[in-house]
Design a protein around this motif. Structure first.
Motif, PDB file in Angstrom:
ATOM      1  N   GLN A  19      10.120  58.703  61.247  1.00 19.48           N
ATOM      2  CA  GLN A  19      10.084  59.918  60.445  1.00 19.48           C
ATOM      3  C   GLN A  19      10.231  59.597  58.961  1.00 19.48           C
ATOM      4  N   ILE A  20      11.066  58.641  58.606  1.00 17.37           N
ATOM      5  CA  ILE A  20      11.223  58.254  57.199  1.00 17.37           C
ATOM      6  C   ILE A  20       9.903  57.723  56.664  1.00 17.37           C
ATOM      7  N   ASN A  21       9.224  56.881  57.438  1.00 20.07           N
ATOM      8  CA  ASN A  21       7.953  56.316  57.000  1.00 20.07           C
ATOM      9  C   ASN A  21       6.862  57.368  56.875  1.00 20.07           C
ATOM     10  N   ASP A  22       6.939  58.435  57.690  1.00 22.49           N
ATOM     11  CA  ASP A  22       5.936  59.494  57.616  1.00 22.49           C
ATOM     12  C   ASP A  22       5.994  60.249  56.296  1.00 22.49           C
ATOM     13  N   LYS A  23       7.106  60.187  55.592  1.00 28.96           N
ATOM     14  CA  LYS A  23       7.260  60.896  54.325  1.00 28.96           C
ATOM     15  C   LYS A  23       6.590  60.160  53.167  1.00 28.96           C
ATOM     16  N   LEU A  24       6.294  58.880  53.330  1.00 27.59           N
ATOM     17  CA  LEU A  24       5.705  58.094  52.245  1.00 27.59           C
ATOM     18  C   LEU A  24       4.198  58.281  52.206  1.00 27.59           C
ATOM     19  N   THR A  25       3.658  58.339  51.000  1.00 29.50           N
ATOM     20  CA  THR A  25       2.233  58.535  50.776  1.00 29.50           C
ATOM     21  C   THR A  25       1.667  57.315  50.077  1.00 29.50           C
ATOM     22  N   GLU A  26       0.499  56.857  50.505  1.00 29.71           N
ATOM     23  CA  GLU A  26      -0.142  55.724  49.845  1.00 29.71           C
ATOM     24  C   GLU A  26      -0.691  56.193  48.500  1.00 29.71           C
ATOM     25  N   ALA A  27      -0.475  55.371  47.476  1.00 32.00           N
ATOM     26  CA  ALA A  27      -0.912  55.714  46.122  1.00 32.00           C
ATOM     27  C   ALA A  27      -1.303  54.441  45.377  1.00 32.00           C
ATOM     28  N   THR A  28      -1.996  54.623  44.258  1.00 27.51           N
ATOM     29  CA  THR A  28      -2.377  53.502  43.400  1.00 27.51           C
ATOM     30  C   THR A  28      -1.814  53.744  42.005  1.00 27.51           C
ATOM     31  N   VAL A  29      -1.203  52.717  41.443  1.00 27.29           N
ATOM     32  CA  VAL A  29      -0.690  52.780  40.074  1.00 27.29           C
ATOM     33  C   VAL A  29      -1.813  52.312  39.144  1.00 27.29           C
ATOM     34  N   LEU A  30      -2.088  53.090  38.110  1.00 31.48           N
ATOM     35  CA  LEU A  30      -3.148  52.758  37.161  1.00 31.48           C
ATOM     36  C   LEU A  30      -2.603  52.753  35.736  1.00 31.48           C
ATOM     37  N   ASP A  31      -3.116  51.837  34.935  1.00 29.60           N
ATOM     38  CA  ASP A  31      -2.722  51.752  33.528  1.00 29.60           C
ATOM     39  C   ASP A  31      -3.652  52.643  32.713  1.00 29.60           C
ATOM     40  N   GLY A  32      -3.121  53.741  32.180  1.00 31.19           N
ATOM     41  CA  GLY A  32      -3.908  54.661  31.369  1.00 31.19           C
ATOM     42  C   GLY A  32      -3.883  54.325  29.888  1.00 31.19           C
ATOM     43  N   GLY A  33      -3.283  53.194  29.540  1.00 28.58           N
ATOM     44  CA  GLY A  33      -3.213  52.777  28.142  1.00 28.58           C
ATOM     45  C   GLY A  33      -1.920  53.219  27.496  1.00 28.58           C
ATOM     46  N   PRO A  34      -1.538  52.572  26.395  1.00 27.55           N
ATOM     47  CA  PRO A  34      -0.273  52.897  25.731  1.00 27.55           C
ATOM     48  C   PRO A  34      -0.251  54.321  25.180  1.00 27.55           C
ATOM     49  N   ILE A  35       0.843  55.007  25.411  1.00 25.48           N
ATOM     50  CA  ILE A  35       0.981  56.391  24.952  1.00 25.48           C
ATOM     51  C   ILE A  35       0.948  56.469  23.424  1.00 25.48           C
ATOM     52  N   LYS A  36       1.465  55.455  22.739  1.00 21.85           N
ATOM     53  CA  LYS A  36       1.514  55.463  21.264  1.00 21.85           C
ATOM     54  C   LYS A  36       0.136  55.625  20.636  1.00 21.85           C
ATOM     55  N   THR A  37      -0.912  55.182  21.313  1.00 24.25           N
ATOM     56  CA  THR A  37      -2.268  55.301  20.763  1.00 24.25           C
ATOM     57  C   THR A  37      -3.028  56.443  21.434  1.00 24.25           C
TER      58      THR A  37
END
Length: 100
Positions: A19-37
């Protein structure tokens, strides 16, 4: 009968773990570039939708890594980009994250 009574806690423990594992969702982390620019920082892609994580741990700040997360959707949007590349992503609060 005694044997079944001994197995019952073991079976219950296994089902709780699932049940604990069923709560996790597969996702991808992406670099959207530095916020300062005027870019978007770290973005989380889940099922072809993009979100802005409020609290992505440093060890997961890696472009294009696959993770499993548990999160809550916030009512607030994160706006980034500039006049020609304006984007808006819903914010999410990560409550659990693991590498795939």
């Amino acid at each position: 009968m005694y044997f079944l009574i001994l197995l019952l806690p073991l079976l219950m423990g296994a089902s709780c773990k699932k049940q604990i594992n069923d709560k996790l969702t597969e996702a991808t982390v992406l670099d959207g570039g530095p916020i300062k620019t005027e870019h978007c920082g770290w973005i989380i892609k889940i099922n072809d939708k993009y979100y802005s994580p409020i609290d992505l741990p440093k060890e997961f700040e890696q472009d294009k890594i696959t993770v499993f997360i548990q999160y809550t959707l916030e009512d607030e949007d994160f706006i980034c980009g500039n006049a020609t590349t304006y984007r808006s992503y819903k914010k999410i609060k990560i409550t659990e994250i693991k590498k795939k």
